[in-house]
Design an enzyme around this catalytic site. Structure first.
Site, PDB file in Angstrom:
ATOM      1  N   GLY A 203      43.212  36.744  34.398  1.00 27.07           N
ATOM      2  CA  GLY A 203      41.842  36.503  34.825  1.00 27.07           C
ATOM      3  C   GLY A 203      41.013  35.968  33.677  1.00 27.07           C
TER       4      GLY A 203
ATOM      5  N   HIS B 223      38.020  36.990  29.421  1.00 30.00           N
ATOM      6  CA  HIS B 223      38.546  37.627  28.204  1.00 30.00           C
ATOM      7  C   HIS B 223      38.603  36.640  27.039  1.00 30.00           C
ATOM      8  CE1 HIS B 223      39.635  40.907  30.791  1.00 30.00           C
ATOM      9  NE2 HIS B 223      40.516  40.198  31.466  1.00 30.00           N
TER      10      HIS B 223
ATOM     11  N   HIS C 102      38.386  45.326  31.748  1.00 26.08           N
ATOM     12  CA  HIS C 102      37.594  44.887  32.897  1.00 26.08           C
ATOM     13  C   HIS C 102      36.489  45.891  33.190  1.00 26.08           C
ATOM     14  CE1 HIS C 102      41.832  43.643  33.385  1.00 26.08           C
ATOM     15  NE2 HIS C 102      41.297  42.475  33.631  1.00 26.08           N
TER      16      HIS C 102
END
Lengths: 329, 329
Positions: free
Chosen positions: A53, A56, A215
C-alpha cells in the site's frame, strides 16, 4: 482533513507522476502506471520487486535503483497492489535470473504476491518480512507485521543481487536478514488516510500508542506519554528480549520516523536508543536515521535493530543509488 | 505538547549527540558542543560556515561534509547562535583561505554573525540569503527572509569552495545564486516550539497560511485551504512575477517539506509546481523534493526556484557527501 492534494482519487497518480519526474535519472513509470522501475534495467541479475500500500514513502518506490530494488508496485493508500501489477512488473524487469519478491507480512500483500507468483512464467521466490515484535498477530496480519526492517532487507539483498548472487542465495540471505532484524514503534498521533478524511484512531492529549503498526493498527497498549529515555528503554528492551542473548554483537540501529516527527526528535531518540544498546553490551556498528517507512503524517517513530555479520555489514555498506538512499562512491 | 524528548532544556544537546554519533563518519562536535564540523578538515580551501536557530533540520548541520559546509553553529530552537559559537567554528575550520559565513536574513543571525566577523583574526566574508518573496519585511527580519533557498546557496557555493574558488569568487557566486533564487511557503498547521509548549499560532479547521515563514511567522494572508494545483499556481505565480520575465531559462525546482507533511504530498506538489513552470515556459532542469529546511513539525511546504546557468548547474551536480544530501560518485 488538511492535505496538499487536488482530489482523493488522484493522490496516488499525481504523486507518482511527481516522483518519476523528480527522479527521472533513476526511475521511470511502468505500463499504465502499474509500477515504478529502474530507468536503466540490468540484465543477468536477480530482479528484486517489492510493493504494498502507498502511504509509507519512501518505501518502496524510493528504494528503486542501483543496489536495491528493480521495481516497486504501489497500491492505493494502505491497500495492497493487485496481482496484475506485480506480474507486469516481473515481466518487465526479469533479467533472466529469476524474480525475488520482498513482501511485508500483511494478508492482502501475501495473497496478491502469491497469485502473481503462480501466474509467473519464470522462476520466482519470496522473502516475507515480519520484524515487528510488538504483537504476535494483528488487524491485518497473521503472525508478526513487516515494518521498517523491510528497508534493511531490501538494502542488503539488493546489494547481493547487484553483486551477482543467484536467486536461491538472495532468498536465503533475505530470510537470514529478516530473522536477524527486530523492530518496534510508538505513535504520538494518528495518521489520516485521504480517502477516509479523518484520523484512523484517536489518542488523548497526553497518550501514546506503544507498539503501533505502520497503518496505525493497535500496538501493545495505550499509555501516558513518557520521556524519550523511557520509551527507548522499553522498545530496545522488547527487541533485545526477543532476540535472546546476543551481547557482543555488532548491530545496525535504524531510527525511522513515521512522517510527522521532526529530525531533532529522531536524532534525540537515536542518542537514547544507542545508549540503551551500549548498556546491553551491543555495538552500534551502523546507523540510519530518517523517514524511511512512514505512515503518512503520523507522529512517532520506530526502532529497528539488525544483528550484522561480516557479509551483511559489507552488503549494507555497498553502493546504493536510489531516490531515498544513497551512499558508496 | 507531545514530543519525543526528555526535558525541554536538553533537546538540543541530546539531538546533537545523536546526530554526530549517527554520522560519525562525516561529522564531529566542536569544543563544548558549540558547532558541528567535518570530521576530516580540508586545508587550503575557503571554509564555509553557516548556522542559525535549531528546528530547521537538516539545515544546517545535515549539510556539513564534502562539497558543502565545513561547520554549522546551531542555536537553541528558533534562536540565533551566539558570536562565540561562530568565532570558535571559524578558528577551528579556517583552512588558510578565509572564512565565508552563509547567513539567513534574520536580525539576530545577522547581528551575531557580524560580531563574530569583527572578532575574527583572518579574512571573512558573508553571504546573506533572502529568497522569500512572500513578504518584504517580517517579524524577525528587515527585508526579505532567508528560507529554503539557503540550501541551494550552500550546495552551489560548497561545490565551488571544494573546487578551489577563492574567498572573493565564492562570495560573488553566493550572492549571484541568492539573487537567482526565489521561494514561497504555505502552512497547513503550526509548529510547536518545545520551550513554548504550545503551537506558535493557530489555524482554523480549514485554513492555511499562505506565504508563511520558517518559524511560523505570518505570511501574506490566511485563507481557506484550496486544491494543491491552486496553491502551486499562486506560489509559482508569485515567484515568476518577482523574477520578471525569464521564459526559456533552465531552473532548479525544490519542493521543501516543513517537517509534518508526507512525501506523497510533497511529490504531488512537485508534479503540480513543475506543470506550472512548464506553462510559464521554464525548463525544470534539476529537482529536489524532501524535508530540507523545516519548521519542526509544521505541516506544509515551500517551493523554491533557482535560475541556473552552465556554471551553477555544474556546481549543483558536483559530488556532495553530507548527512542529508548525497550524490555524485
Amino acid at each position: 482533513m488538511k492535505k496538499l492534494i487536488n482530489a482523493v482519487d488522484t493522490v496516488l497518480s499525481e504523486s507518482l507522476a511527481g516522483f518519476v519526474r523528480a527522479h527521472a535519472d533513476i526511475v521511470t513509470l511502468g505500463d499504465e502506471g502499474k509500477f515504478v522501475r529502474r530507468r536503466f534495467p540490468v540484465r543477468g541479475k536477480v530482479a528484486l520487486i517489492s510493493g504494498g500500500g502507498s502511504g509509507h514513502e519512501p518505501l518502496h518506490a524510493g528504494f528503486v535503483g542501483h543496489g536495491m530494488l528493480d521495481a516497486a508496485c504501489p497500491g492505493q493508500v494502505f491497500t495492497s497492489p493487485t496481482p496484475d501489477q506485480m506480474l507486469a512488473a516481473a515481466e518487465t524487469v526479469d533479467g533472466g535470473a529469476g524474480v525475488l519478491y520482498i513482501v511485508k507480512n500483511y494478508e492482502g500483500d501475501v495473497m496478491n504476491f502469491e497469485m502473481a507468483a503462480e501466474m509467473a512464467s519464470g522462476p520466482v521466490a519470496r522473502i516475507l518480512t515480519d520484524d515487528d515484535v510488538a504483537v504476535e498477530s494483528s488487524t491485518w496480519s497473521t503472525g508478526r507485521r513487516g515494518v521498517a526492517g523491510t528497508m534493511v532487507v531490501e538494502k542488503i539483498v539488493g546489494a547481493a543481487a547487484e553483486a551477482g548472487y543467484d536467486l536461491d542465495a538472495c532468498k536465503a540471505l533475505g530470510d537470514r536478514v529478516n530473522q536477524a532484524t527486530r523492530s518496534m514503534g510508538v505513535a504520538l498521533t494518528s495518521c489520516t488516510v485521504p480517502a477516509a478524511g479523518k484520523p484512523t484512531f484517536t489518542l488523548g492529549e497526553n497518550e501514546m500508542e506503544m507498539g503501533v503498526g505502520i497503518h496505525g493498527e493497535p500496538g501493545r497498549r495505550r499509555v501516558p506519554l513518557t520521556p524519550a529515555a523511557e520509551i527507548a528503554a522499553e522498545m530496545i528492551g522488547a527487541i533485545v528480549h526477543d532476540f535472546g542473548d546476543f551481547a557482543g554483537s555488532d548491530v545496525l540501529l535504524l531510527v525511522n520516523g513515521f512522517g510527522g516527527t521532526p529530525a531533532m526528535e529522531l536524532y534525540l531518540m537515536f542518542d537514547n536508543a544507542a545508549r540503551m544498546l551500549d548498556k546491553h553490551g551491543l555495538r552500534v556498528a551502523r546507523s540510519a536515521v530518517g523517514n524511511y517507512v512512514t505512515s503518512l503524517d503520523m507522529a512517532g517513530c520506530s526502532l529497528t535493530v539488525t544483528k550484522l555479520d561480516t557479509e551483511t555489514a559489507r552488503l549494507w555498506d555497498a553502493r546504493v543509488h536510489t531516490a531515498a538512499l544513497r551512499w558508496g562512491m
